[in-house]
Design an enzyme around this catalytic site. Structure first.
Site, PDB file in Angstrom:
ATOM      1  N   HIS A  25      -5.249 -16.146   2.409  1.00 25.10           N
ATOM      2  CA  HIS A  25      -5.465 -16.880   1.156  1.00 25.10           C
ATOM      3  C   HIS A  25      -4.178 -16.795   0.319  1.00 25.10           C
ATOM      4  CE1 HIS A  25      -8.320 -18.910  -1.457  1.00 25.10           C
ATOM      5  NE2 HIS A  25      -7.784 -18.258  -2.482  1.00 25.10           N
ATOM      6  N   GLU A  50     -11.156 -23.010  -7.280  1.00 27.02           N
ATOM      7  CA  GLU A  50     -10.923 -22.211  -8.488  1.00 27.02           C
ATOM      8  C   GLU A  50     -10.081 -22.941  -9.527  1.00 27.02           C
ATOM      9  OE1 GLU A  50      -7.614 -20.835  -5.626  1.00 27.02           O
ATOM     10  OE2 GLU A  50      -9.687 -21.522  -5.528  1.00 27.02           O
TER      11      GLU A  50
END
Length: 244
Positions: A25, A50
């Site tokens: 990530h 996000e």
């Protein structure tokens, strides 16, 4: 930059030595390293969910309808879907303490089938999923790897419709940008002369005003079935199709 790239290989090798799985990530898109290190299951390299928390001007439904044709061609994509708080285009606003998604609940559920993510996650808070048990149970049934993929329909930046098979079960996801649209699902990808039971989450009648509104239904389908659905603005459609 070469130092950063080299560190990716070093981390992958060290993880392999200790038989650990990796999710890279916060990293650039995959470039094939997972063929050398199959312990790497997923990569980010995408502007994930996000970003809804702090980007007021991003057109996220358009982006969602673009990346399956573009970024996902490079390999697995750790987008982190699964928002249980959902907002229409007019109601959306950034929030770090109580973030919401752009688009409908059914749009979020469909992403678990549309986006390739061998190591998948549920991005919202545990209490949000406890409050939305019906949606949570549906997400939990969707596998993270599949045996077969059928691209049903789509147009870059406008809409996507994909069916994927795992063992004897099919999973289907369809999403649209901020334009509501009518779509028809042709079930001819199913095995002929068999009856299937489809669990379907579609946009509710009020989804254009309340993005968390959805309709759940169980219907019988076969390879000759064609079902018409109206996707709300930023909407979606998600199915799990099993033999009866």
């Amino acid at each position: 930059m070469p130092k950063m790239v080299n560190s990716v290989y070093d981390i992958a090798q060290k993880a392999a030595d200790y038989k650990l799985l990796l999710d890279f990530h916060g990293m650039y898109k995959p470039t094939g390293i997972q063929r050398t290190f199959p312990n790497i299951l997923n990569f980010e390299g995408v502007k994930g969910l996000e970003n809804n928390k702090w980007t007021p001007n991003d057109d996220v439904p358009l982006y969602d309808c673009s990346i399956p044709f573009i970024r996902m061609m490079a390999g697995p994509m750790d987008y982190t879907p699964g928002a249980m708080r959902n907002a229409t285009k007019s109601e959306f606003k950034p929030s770090n303490s109580n973030p919401v998604s752009q688009g409908t609940r059914s749009h979020q559920l469909a992403l678990y089938t549309i986006f390739e993510a061998p190591l998948q996650m549920m991005a919202d808070s545990p209490t949000a999923y406890m409050k939305e048990q019906e949606s949570t149970d549906f997400i939990a049934k969707i596998p993270t790897t599949f045996d077969e993929t059928v691209a049903l329909d789509g147009e870059v930046g406008k809409f996507v419709s994909i069916a994927r098979k795992k063992s004897n079960t099919w999973y289907l996801g369809a999403i649209t940008n901020w334009d509501s649209r009518d779509i028809t699902i042709d079930f001819s990808f199913l095995e002929k002369e068999k009856k299937y039971e489809a669990e379907i989450f579609s946009d509710g009648l009020n989804a254009d005003k309340a993005a968390n509104d959805y309709k759940r239904e169980i219907v019988t389908v076969d390879s000759t079935t064609k079902l018409a659905y109206k996707l709300a603005s930023g909407g979606g459609l998600a199915m799990i199709i099993q033999t009866k």
